[in-house]
Design an enzyme around this catalytic site. Structure first.
Site, PDB file in Angstrom:
ATOM      1  CE  LYS A 204      -3.410   2.113   2.670  1.00  0.00           C
ATOM      2  NZ  LYS A 204      -4.667   2.276   3.586  1.00  0.00           N
ATOM      3  CD  GLU A 210       9.406  -6.029   7.171  1.00  0.00           C
ATOM      4  OE1 GLU A 210       9.262  -4.777   6.654  1.00  0.00           O
ATOM      5  OE2 GLU A 210       8.933  -6.440   8.114  1.00  0.00           O
ATOM      6  N   GLY A 259      -4.872  -2.213   4.931  1.00  0.00           N
ATOM      7  CA  GLY A 259      -4.154  -3.235   4.413  1.00  0.00           C
ATOM      8  C   GLY A 259      -4.745  -4.571   4.650  1.00  0.00           C
ATOM      9  NE  ARG A 260      -6.232  -3.928  10.921  1.00  0.00           N
ATOM     10  CZ  ARG A 260      -5.573  -2.872  11.048  1.00  0.00           C
ATOM     11  NH1 ARG A 260      -4.625  -2.579  10.151  1.00  0.00           N
ATOM     12  NH2 ARG A 260      -5.991  -1.751  11.692  1.00  0.00           N
ATOM     13  CD  GLU A 349      -1.514  -4.626  11.449  1.00  0.00           C
ATOM     14  OE1 GLU A 349      -0.556  -5.116  11.491  1.00  0.00           O
ATOM     15  OE2 GLU A 349      -2.359  -4.300  10.439  1.00  0.00           O
ATOM     16  CG  HIS A 380      -3.395 -36.026  16.203  1.00  0.00           C
ATOM     17  ND1 HIS A 380      -3.734 -36.912  16.809  1.00  0.00           N
ATOM     18  CD2 HIS A 380      -4.636 -35.656  15.239  1.00  0.00           C
ATOM     19  CE1 HIS A 380      -4.975 -37.585  16.089  1.00  0.00           C
ATOM     20  NE2 HIS A 380      -5.352 -36.651  15.461  1.00  0.00           N
ATOM     21  CE  LYS A 496       5.999  -1.147   9.974  1.00  0.00           C
ATOM     22  NZ  LYS A 496       4.951  -0.336   9.123  1.00  0.00           N
TER      23      LYS A 496
HETATM   24  O1  F6P Z   1       2.451  -4.320   9.824  1.00  0.00           O
HETATM   25  C1  F6P Z   1       2.108  -3.370   9.715  1.00  0.00           C
HETATM   26  C2  F6P Z   1       1.470  -2.844   8.204  1.00  0.00           C
HETATM   27  O2  F6P Z   1       1.371  -1.562   7.963  1.00  0.00           O
HETATM   28  C3  F6P Z   1       0.257  -3.570   7.668  1.00  0.00           C
HETATM   29  O3  F6P Z   1      -0.864  -2.940   8.672  1.00  0.00           O
HETATM   30  C4  F6P Z   1       0.027  -3.855   6.474  1.00  0.00           C
HETATM   31  O4  F6P Z   1      -0.792  -4.779   5.925  1.00  0.00           O
HETATM   32  C5  F6P Z   1       1.376  -4.108   6.421  1.00  0.00           C
HETATM   33  O5  F6P Z   1       2.202  -3.330   7.144  1.00  0.00           O
HETATM   34  C6  F6P Z   1       2.141  -3.967   4.810  1.00  0.00           C
HETATM   35  O6  F6P Z   1       2.200  -2.681   4.434  1.00  0.00           O
HETATM   36  P1  F6P Z   1       2.251  -2.223   2.780  1.00  0.00           P
HETATM   37  O7  F6P Z   1       1.073  -2.717   2.241  1.00  0.00           O
HETATM   38  O8  F6P Z   1       2.274  -0.643   3.351  1.00  0.00           O
HETATM   39  O9  F6P Z   1       3.527  -2.526   2.515  1.00  0.00           O
END
Ligand code: F6P
Length: 534
Positions: A204, A210, A259-260, A349, A380, A496
């Site tokens: 987003k 990452e 995002g979620r 979250e 199990h 972060k």
């Molecule tokens: O973990 C924090 C967060 O901002 C989530 O809310 C989001 O889904 C994820 O990181 C990834 O964010 P982005 O889509 O901006 O890379």
């Protein structure tokens, strides 16, 4: 009476209720209990009868919802008010599955029309890939898609790709890289041909560390002219274009999609490529069924109408009356094995918060610890604790009357296990009068363990959409009932920021502001890194 006073008065009533913890007695006293506490929503049925409540408690919980004006909250979300008050944003995931005949204006823009335009553009691209008109740099058809993203830009499409295994199109497979551990990319890319792989960078913000690290690696891995094999899914197209993605390969979604909550947006691109645009639209139609269910019932006086609201209220009640702070999600479906991970982000979250919307501290609990795994494997692993442990855990069982695979009788075994576990948790088994201590005590099943069963005829795109939307709205109502903002996630920021500092220390630039533990851990890693490289 103020909203706060109205809520307090209901809480006072609830505190005086006698809690029906003995499920055997509750069922014996009311042969109709299962039916009266089972709610249909779309193709799903939700059996909430094996929980410690009765008609009076349910009525009080609905009074609580009324006092909190959940109907007003729902309408405010649907109409585009910035209910995500800390970020001053509307919350618009329901517009992603609304038909063009609907219209919602936010800052003068018809967001439903906009969402439909973005969807049509994305699905046109999907159709072009399937038709072989969008191809790799050397003219080959794509055989593989790699989605690079994390959190909401990974968990939803990953869950849906696994869940809709029988609906995947032949000749194109999807893969997911989320972890910054290079092992993830190495594992996925090792088996793929870079000349036949389409890469979707899903972020987003297009800044997540990452994702951007993995995006850089995968750009190196693609052939020299492979930039045309890169797509971006983002709400910051300018940043994606500056990074090197062609503008016609950027698929937008708007700030008002969290995002979620984003699986129905262009974050679903990898899924749509895997199952085709028709099945993707069926998935959205499934989500829409649950939105309409809530639209219809949010102001209803009928106690058994609004399934997500009842589930939300029940979660709050289980915490209050039974001290339940942990929720196990157990899908009796191998294909739904990633549902617990998806719901962890969705619920924890969203509602893992400790201040109210006005910033004052929350006095009770908020989101439960969400965890789980697919049944029957879970039986199990951790079911021992569920049956005889000392922790209070509520369980959500999810299952399907029929499966997609042979032999059918094996699916019936799966379903039988689900039904049996729900029953065993609820009713337990008293100590055997013939067995002698200590064996008798060890074999005792206390029962009275709250659990809810969600069933559907079969796991189809629409069914999956319904299950996801059901949980989205449970989280929405719970957040509103706790009076917290479910739509920001400041709690992930500090870690972060500190990761950036820690990285700098690992690179040999110690920070004066650091602490002795951080210094010790950093030095240890630096020493052992060099030692293992030697
Ligand atoms: O973990 C924090 C967060 O901002 C989530 O809310 C989001 O889904 C994820 O990181 C990834 O964010 P982005 O889509 O901006 O890379």
């Amino acid at each position: 009476m103020s909203t706060k006073d109205a809520r307090e008065s209901v809480w006072t009533d609830l505190r005086t209720r006698r809690v029906p913890h003995d499920f055997s007695a509750a069922f014996a006293a009311d042969p109709d209990r299962a039916r009266r506490f089972t709610v249909p929503v779309g193709d799903l049925v939700v059996d909430m009868s094996k929980n410690p409540w009765d008609d009076d408690i349910r009525r009080d919980l609905l009074r609580l919802a009324d006092a909190a004006d959940v109907g007003g909250a729902w309408r405010r979300m649907r109409s585009g008010e910035p209910i995500n008050l800390t970020e001053d944003r509307a919350v618009g995931h329901t517009w992603l599955r609304a038909p063009r005949s609907e219209s919602t204006l936010v800052d003068g823009v018809d967001v439903v029309a906009e969402a439909n335009d973005l969807l049509d553009r994305m699905l046109h691209f999907v159709d072009e890939v399937h038709a072989g008109r969008v191809v790799a740099a050397d003219g080959s058809r794509f055989t593989d898609i790699v989605n690079v993203g994390i959190g909401g830009s990974d968990l939803g499409p990953r869950l849906a790709y696994e869940a809709l295994r029988p609906y995947r199109l032949r000749g194109i497979r999807a893969h997911f890289i989320s972890n910054v551990d290079p092992a993830n990319a190495a594992d996925v890319l090792g088996a793929l041909d870079p000349r036949r792989t389409l890469v979707v960078i899903a972020s987003k913000t297009f800044t997540t560390e990452e994702t951007m690290a993995n995006a850089r690696s995968i750009r190196e891995w693609l052939p020299a002219d492979g930039v045309t094999q890169l797509c971006a899914v983002t709400s910051d197209a300018d940043r994606a274009v500056a990074w090197g993605i062609a503008p016609d390969r950027c698929f937008a979604f708007r700030e008002w999609v969290g995002g979620r909550y984003s699986i129905g947006s262009s974050v679903g691109l990898v899924l749509a490529l895997a199952i085709g645009s028709g099945a993707f639209r069926e998935f959205l139609a499934g989500q829409r069924i649950v939105d309409e269910h809530v639209d219809e019932h949010v102001d209803s006086v009928s106690p058994n109408a609004n399934a997500p609201l009842l589930l939300a209220s029940l979660g709050i009640w289980n915490a209050m009356a039974g001290g339940v702070t942990s929720k196990a999600v157990v899908p009796y479906s191998y294909d739904l094995r990633s549902l617990p991970a998806f719901l962890q982000q969705l619920d924890m979250e969203s509602n893992g918060k400790s201040v109210h919307r006005d910033g004052t501290p929350v006095s009770g609990g908020t989101a439960p610890i969400v965890w789980g795994a697919a049944g029957t494997d879970a039986q199990h692993a951790f079911f021992q604790l569920l049956h005889q442990g000392t922790r209070e855990v509520a369980v959500d069982f999810i299952g399907f009357a029929a499966g997609h695979d042979e032999p059918r009788s094996q699916h019936d075994t799966l379903v039988a296990n689900l039904i049996a576990q729900s029953r065993a948790l609820a009713f337990g088994r008293p100590e055997s009068s013939t067995a002698r201590l200590p064996a008798a005590a060890h074999r005792r099943f206390p029962g009275h363990r709250p659990n809810t069963v969600i069933l559907a005829p079969r796991l189809k795109p629409s069914t999956l959409g319904q299950i996801i939307a059901l949980y989205e709205h449970v989280v929405f109502f719970q957040g509103w009932l706790w009076d917290i903002n479910s739509f920001d996630q400041y709690g992930v920021e500090l870690g972060k920021e500190m990761a950036t500092e820690a990285r700098s220390e690992l690179d040999g630039r110690p920070s004066a502001a650091s602490d002795s533990s951080t210094r010790l851990l950093t030095e240890w890693c630096r020493a052992h890194r060099s030692a293992s490289e030697a």
